[in-house]
Scaffold this active site. Sequence first.
Site, mmCIF file in Angstrom:
data_model
loop_
_atom_site.group_PDB
_atom_site.id
_atom_site.type_symbol
_atom_site.label_atom_id
_atom_site.label_comp_id
_atom_site.label_asym_id
_atom_site.label_seq_id
_atom_site.Cartn_x
_atom_site.Cartn_y
_atom_site.Cartn_z
ATOM 1 N N HIS A 79 38.781 49.201 32.291
ATOM 2 C CA HIS A 79 37.709 49.222 33.093
ATOM 3 C C HIS A 79 36.634 50.320 32.591
ATOM 4 O O HIS A 79 35.855 50.851 33.366
ATOM 5 C CB HIS A 79 38.559 50.065 34.631
ATOM 6 C CG HIS A 79 38.995 48.727 35.188
ATOM 7 N ND1 HIS A 79 38.121 47.778 35.376
ATOM 8 C CD2 HIS A 79 39.932 49.123 35.919
ATOM 9 C CE1 HIS A 79 39.225 46.606 36.313
ATOM 10 N NE2 HIS A 79 39.892 47.837 36.389
ATOM 11 N N GLY A 137 37.587 36.837 47.515
ATOM 12 C CA GLY A 137 37.681 35.591 45.844
ATOM 13 C C GLY A 137 36.294 35.087 45.825
ATOM 14 O O GLY A 137 36.717 33.612 45.212
ATOM 15 N N ARG A 142 41.461 40.100 48.438
ATOM 16 C CA ARG A 142 40.686 39.732 49.674
ATOM 17 C C ARG A 142 40.125 38.180 50.289
ATOM 18 O O ARG A 142 40.738 37.451 51.147
ATOM 19 C CB ARG A 142 40.066 40.916 49.441
ATOM 20 C CG ARG A 142 39.497 41.484 50.846
ATOM 21 C CD ARG A 142 38.382 43.081 50.603
ATOM 22 N NE ARG A 142 36.984 42.107 49.545
ATOM 23 C CZ ARG A 142 36.192 41.577 50.047
ATOM 24 N NH1 ARG A 142 35.516 41.656 51.485
ATOM 25 N NH2 ARG A 142 35.364 40.698 49.055
ATOM 26 N N ARG A 169 31.111 41.206 37.454
ATOM 27 C CA ARG A 169 30.085 40.107 38.360
ATOM 28 C C ARG A 169 29.330 40.601 39.391
ATOM 29 O O ARG A 169 28.692 41.351 39.626
ATOM 30 C CB ARG A 169 31.723 40.270 39.531
ATOM 31 C CG ARG A 169 31.803 39.373 40.613
ATOM 32 C CD ARG A 169 32.772 40.253 41.476
ATOM 33 N NE ARG A 169 33.294 39.337 42.684
ATOM 34 C CZ ARG A 169 34.572 38.995 43.133
ATOM 35 N NH1 ARG A 169 34.994 40.329 43.370
ATOM 36 N NH2 ARG A 169 34.094 38.965 44.752
ATOM 37 N N PHE A 206 43.066 31.569 42.996
ATOM 38 C CA PHE A 206 43.504 32.414 44.165
ATOM 39 C C PHE A 206 44.370 32.245 44.926
ATOM 40 O O PHE A 206 45.653 33.456 44.991
ATOM 41 C CB PHE A 206 41.932 32.386 44.951
ATOM 42 C CG PHE A 206 41.804 33.843 45.771
ATOM 43 C CD1 PHE A 206 41.597 35.307 45.393
ATOM 44 C CD2 PHE A 206 42.360 33.863 47.291
ATOM 45 C CE1 PHE A 206 41.427 35.922 46.556
ATOM 46 C CE2 PHE A 206 41.934 34.636 48.472
ATOM 47 C CZ PHE A 206 41.598 35.670 47.569
HETATM 48 P P1 A3P Z 1 36.865 40.681 46.413
HETATM 49 O O1 A3P Z 1 37.715 41.701 47.289
HETATM 50 O O2 A3P Z 1 36.008 40.212 46.265
HETATM 51 O O3 A3P Z 1 38.638 39.273 47.230
HETATM 52 P P2 A3P Z 1 39.389 43.007 40.069
HETATM 53 O O4 A3P Z 1 41.029 42.637 39.678
HETATM 54 O O5 A3P Z 1 38.571 43.530 38.819
HETATM 55 O O6 A3P Z 1 39.959 44.308 40.443
HETATM 56 O O7 A3P Z 1 37.930 42.068 41.247
HETATM 57 C C1 A3P Z 1 39.305 41.807 42.034
HETATM 58 C C2 A3P Z 1 38.773 40.968 42.541
HETATM 59 O O8 A3P Z 1 38.495 39.317 42.480
HETATM 60 C C3 A3P Z 1 38.899 40.447 44.691
HETATM 61 O O9 A3P Z 1 37.744 39.959 44.963
HETATM 62 C C4 A3P Z 1 39.720 39.879 44.308
HETATM 63 O O10 A3P Z 1 39.769 38.737 45.426
HETATM 64 C C5 A3P Z 1 38.906 38.853 43.252
HETATM 65 N N1 A3P Z 1 40.745 37.798 42.776
HETATM 66 C C6 A3P Z 1 41.178 37.966 42.247
HETATM 67 N N2 A3P Z 1 42.175 36.866 41.889
HETATM 68 C C7 A3P Z 1 41.071 35.495 41.805
HETATM 69 C C8 A3P Z 1 41.024 34.587 41.820
HETATM 70 N N3 A3P Z 1 42.358 34.068 41.139
HETATM 71 N N4 A3P Z 1 40.354 33.718 41.887
HETATM 72 C C9 A3P Z 1 38.785 34.724 42.158
HETATM 73 N N5 A3P Z 1 39.018 36.001 42.535
HETATM 74 C C10 A3P Z 1 40.037 36.393 42.091
#
Ligand code: A3P
Length: 302
Positions: A120, A267, A265, A143, A243
Amino acid sequence: MIDKYRDEVHGEVLQDIEIGEYGYKYRRLDGIIMPPYITPERYKLSRTIELRKGDICFTSYPKSGSTWLSQIIILLVNEGKTPEDKTLRNCVHWVASSWPYPRSREELDALPSPRIFKSHMPWHMSVGGDTSESPCKYIYIARNPKDVAVSYYYFESGKQWSGNYNGPWEHWLKWFLEGNVQRGDWFDHVLGWWKRRNDNNMLFLKYEDMKRDFENQLVRIATFLGYPLTEPVRDAVRDKSSFNYMKKNDFSNLHEIPELDSFFRKGQIGSWKDMFTTAQNEHFDSIYAERMNGTGLEFDFE
Ligand code: A3P
């Protein structure tokens, strides 16, 4: 089960850990605010680890879809399957981090390629040193920052590694815009990687494109990495990276890390609308316009 983050076990040195407003815990590395599990020694290791041709490094500002991207990469390199004896987090090497799966230089050197590295970090702190001189391929996923700010607020609130931060949303948003949250300023992070987007070993993705145009983005990823996208592989990747699949499946649901039980959460694109007031949105838009002006990088916010 993975133990919760604890300073004594995972913090490495405790003197440089700082506590900010509402208990927010962090340390600074190269002047950038980082979680306490990103430690000085591990950061040094991540900068000097010898990368090889065939290795893959995926990077993002937190909460930008990096876990989703990692699932896609693992499926692509394994012909649409996920390894049976491991979990998603265990399959990726997060060298700068002492938690949840720390790895030594010797362990990493002994592994065959493709090794998949998670990061990150901003560009100038990336795995393996200067990316333009690295034999590794880098994928960055970005994003829209309103959804990032909201997702990050839920992610950081009440967690051990962030000092059980308990600030209200307006405090978080202010800190996010001032670059006071872990990994620092969102604009600097994303724009630092955006500048490198045309390098041969670099692919720049956007979460919103992945949501809206998955098939084409998957072709981009597979082509860039040089893995064949046969019809069965394409179908498997699409299904197993959705998701709902990732949230339920034992390989990807992150259930071995109790602090991440609400990781999946929403997605969605646009969940920021549940949180931002009209005034907050206008303020955000004015800063966004100023910082993004002339960069050529645009995001969909809904
Ligand atoms: P939200 O909190 O808006 O739901 P990272 O993996 O970089 O920490 O990002 C997490 C974000 O990606 C979260 O967003 C999570 O729900 C979303 N996410 C994880 N898997 C996903 C998927 N398969 N498709 C879409 N969003 C996804």
